[in-house]
Design a protein around this motif. Structure first.
Motif, mmCIF file in Angstrom:
data_model
loop_
_atom_site.group_PDB
_atom_site.id
_atom_site.type_symbol
_atom_site.label_atom_id
_atom_site.label_comp_id
_atom_site.label_asym_id
_atom_site.label_seq_id
_atom_site.Cartn_x
_atom_site.Cartn_y
_atom_site.Cartn_z
ATOM 1 N N VAL A 43 54.089 38.583 40.163
ATOM 2 C CA VAL A 43 53.953 38.876 38.733
ATOM 3 C C VAL A 43 55.210 38.533 37.949
ATOM 4 C CG1 VAL A 43 53.620 40.708 37.030
ATOM 5 C CG2 VAL A 43 52.177 40.630 39.075
ATOM 6 N N LEU A 44 56.354 39.056 38.358
ATOM 7 C CA LEU A 44 57.577 38.852 37.584
ATOM 8 C C LEU A 44 57.984 37.377 37.493
ATOM 9 C CD1 LEU A 44 59.737 41.968 38.537
ATOM 10 C CD2 LEU A 44 58.213 41.609 36.597
ATOM 11 N N PRO A 45 57.939 36.609 38.597
ATOM 12 C CA PRO A 45 58.226 35.177 38.454
ATOM 13 C C PRO A 45 57.293 34.479 37.475
ATOM 14 C CG PRO A 45 58.315 35.804 40.761
ATOM 15 C CD PRO A 45 57.770 36.983 40.016
ATOM 16 N N CYS A 46 56.020 34.873 37.466
ATOM 17 C CA CYS A 46 55.047 34.268 36.548
ATOM 18 C C CYS A 46 55.380 34.612 35.101
ATOM 19 C CB CYS A 46 53.637 34.732 36.904
ATOM 20 S SG CYS A 46 52.339 33.979 35.904
ATOM 21 N N LEU A 47 55.733 35.871 34.843
ATOM 22 C CA LEU A 47 56.051 36.299 33.481
ATOM 23 C C LEU A 47 57.336 35.657 32.968
ATOM 24 C CD1 LEU A 47 55.153 40.097 33.591
ATOM 25 C CD2 LEU A 47 53.830 38.233 32.590
ATOM 26 N N GLN A 48 58.225 35.293 33.885
ATOM 27 C CA GLN A 48 59.462 34.632 33.483
ATOM 28 C C GLN A 48 59.220 33.172 33.106
ATOM 29 O OE1 GLN A 48 61.922 35.319 36.913
ATOM 30 N NE2 GLN A 48 62.257 37.483 36.424
ATOM 31 N N GLU A 49 58.127 32.601 33.618
ATOM 32 C CA GLU A 49 57.824 31.189 33.363
ATOM 33 C C GLU A 49 57.025 30.990 32.083
ATOM 34 O OE1 GLU A 49 55.872 29.556 36.719
ATOM 35 O OE2 GLU A 49 57.624 29.677 38.040
ATOM 36 N N GLN A 50 56.138 31.933 31.750
ATOM 37 C CA GLN A 50 55.325 31.779 30.546
ATOM 38 C C GLN A 50 54.966 33.147 29.990
ATOM 39 O OE1 GLN A 50 51.376 30.050 31.322
ATOM 40 N NE2 GLN A 50 51.702 30.360 33.499
ATOM 41 N N SER A 51 54.586 33.167 28.734
ATOM 42 C CA SER A 51 54.270 34.440 28.078
ATOM 43 C C SER A 51 52.759 34.632 27.998
ATOM 44 C CB SER A 51 54.876 34.477 26.672
ATOM 45 O OG SER A 51 54.337 33.446 25.863
ATOM 46 N N PHE A 52 52.366 35.902 27.983
ATOM 47 C CA PHE A 52 50.954 36.268 27.942
ATOM 48 C C PHE A 52 50.746 37.342 26.884
ATOM 49 C CE2 PHE A 52 51.816 34.726 32.185
ATOM 50 C CZ PHE A 52 50.734 33.897 32.456
ATOM 51 N N ASP A 53 49.555 37.352 26.308
ATOM 52 C CA ASP A 53 49.178 38.405 25.369
ATOM 53 C C ASP A 53 48.567 39.601 26.083
ATOM 54 O OD1 ASP A 53 49.752 36.820 22.943
ATOM 55 O OD2 ASP A 53 48.046 35.620 23.614
ATOM 56 N N LEU A 54 47.999 39.334 27.275
ATOM 57 C CA LEU A 54 47.242 40.370 27.975
ATOM 58 C C LEU A 54 47.352 40.166 29.482
ATOM 59 C CD1 LEU A 54 44.954 42.623 28.111
ATOM 60 C CD2 LEU A 54 43.326 40.718 27.998
ATOM 61 N N MET A 55 47.591 41.251 30.204
ATOM 62 C CA MET A 55 47.527 41.233 31.669
ATOM 63 C C MET A 55 46.444 42.204 32.116
ATOM 64 S SD MET A 55 50.453 41.815 34.621
ATOM 65 C CE MET A 55 50.989 43.446 34.076
ATOM 66 N N ILE A 56 45.540 41.732 32.956
ATOM 67 C CA ILE A 56 44.532 42.591 33.566
ATOM 68 C C ILE A 56 44.973 42.834 35.006
ATOM 69 C CG2 ILE A 56 42.110 42.845 34.202
ATOM 70 C CD1 ILE A 56 41.384 41.056 31.860
ATOM 71 N N LEU A 57 45.315 44.078 35.321
ATOM 72 C CA LEU A 57 45.992 44.423 36.566
ATOM 73 C C LEU A 57 45.148 45.354 37.421
ATOM 74 C CD1 LEU A 57 48.721 44.480 38.224
ATOM 75 C CD2 LEU A 57 49.318 46.488 36.866
ATOM 76 N N ASP A 58 44.895 44.930 38.654
ATOM 77 C CA ASP A 58 44.204 45.782 39.620
ATOM 78 C C ASP A 58 45.175 46.838 40.132
ATOM 79 O OD1 ASP A 58 42.429 46.819 41.448
ATOM 80 O OD2 ASP A 58 42.716 45.228 42.918
ATOM 81 N N TYR A 59 44.681 48.034 40.404
ATOM 82 C CA TYR A 59 45.565 49.105 40.876
ATOM 83 C C TYR A 59 45.956 48.898 42.340
ATOM 84 C CZ TYR A 59 47.262 53.618 42.428
ATOM 85 O OH TYR A 59 48.022 54.609 42.999
ATOM 86 N N HIS A 60 44.981 48.664 43.201
ATOM 87 C CA HIS A 60 45.270 48.525 44.631
ATOM 88 C C HIS A 60 45.611 47.063 44.934
ATOM 89 C CE1 HIS A 60 44.163 52.594 45.725
ATOM 90 N NE2 HIS A 60 43.049 52.466 45.028
ATOM 91 N N MET A 61 46.921 46.799 45.071
ATOM 92 C CA MET A 61 47.388 45.425 45.247
ATOM 93 C C MET A 61 48.458 45.350 46.334
ATOM 94 S SD MET A 61 46.108 43.122 43.089
ATOM 95 C CE MET A 61 47.442 41.931 42.952
#
Length: 207
Positions: A43-61
């Motif tokens: 997640v963090l490497p992805c967010l550092q590469e590009q910006s998003f308006d919305l993240m849909i996140l599963d709890y059990h990961m």
């Protein structure tokens, strides 16, 4: 946000569920799924590469503890909305997501129309209130525990089988602090060892 495309990050370790969700989102003209991830450590490497308006996140990961990741993302990227999804039916889990500042908490058994309505609400919502369905709120109200958000994070990682050193690294804590939280968890849940702790989690359906 009313006219531009909504850039979406999907974080779920089940590829089939991700594909179904992606198909649903792409049926809406404004939604664009720009990235899909199957592990929290991506997640963090992805967010550092590009910006998003919305993240849909599963709890059990895999790859970390979801509520800790959610809380960090909301602090680091406050403009990004987060919908926390879970297949669990536990007030403790729902409360954990709410306390981590999710913009909405929803069960995976919700209908497509319910999910789309929820997304519409959080993308237009300007208050800090987390959107919860009536069923989710009822479960939160019914759950009784004096465990702190940090203790719940550590409990989830213990339940997943992570050793103290890995828990300390993931949560940026010392091993001594993690051990102290483990002692507090065993005391509060009235158990004597980790095996009993895991059984108690299953018995009480805490996670």
């Amino acid at each position: 946000m009313s006219t531009k495309s909504i850039r979406i990050l999907l974080v779920d370790d089940h590829a089939l569920f991700r594909q179904g969700l992606k198909f649903l989102l792409h049926s809406q003209p404004r939604y664009q799924v720009l990235a899909e991830l199957g592990s929290l450590d991506q997640v963090l490497p992805c967010l550092q590469e590009q910006s998003f308006d919305l993240m849909i996140l599963d709890y059990h990961m895999p790859g970390g503890e979801s509520s800790a990741m959610l809380a960090y993302c909301k602090q680091r990227y406050p403009d990004m909305k987060v919908l926390a999804l879970t297949g669990a039916n536990s007030g403790i889990v729902f409360k954990q997501m709410r306390d981590a500042k999710a913009d909405a908490v929803m069960q995976k058994e919700a209908s497509p129309d319910e999910l789309l309505l929820c997304l519409q609400q959080i993308l237009q919502e300007h208050s800090s209130q987390t959107i919860l369905s009536a069923a989710v709120q009822e479960q939160i109200d019914a759950s009784e525990t004096d465990l702190t958000p940090r203790e719940l994070q550590i409990l989830a990682l213990i339940y997943q089988g992570h050793p103290t050193t890995e828990i300390a690294e993931q949560l940026s804590l010392s091993a001594k602090t993690v051990d102290k939280h483990r002692e507090n968890l065993m005391r509060k849940l009235n158990v004597n060892n980790v095996v009993q702790l895991i059984h108690r989690v299953q018995e009480l359906k805490l996670l």
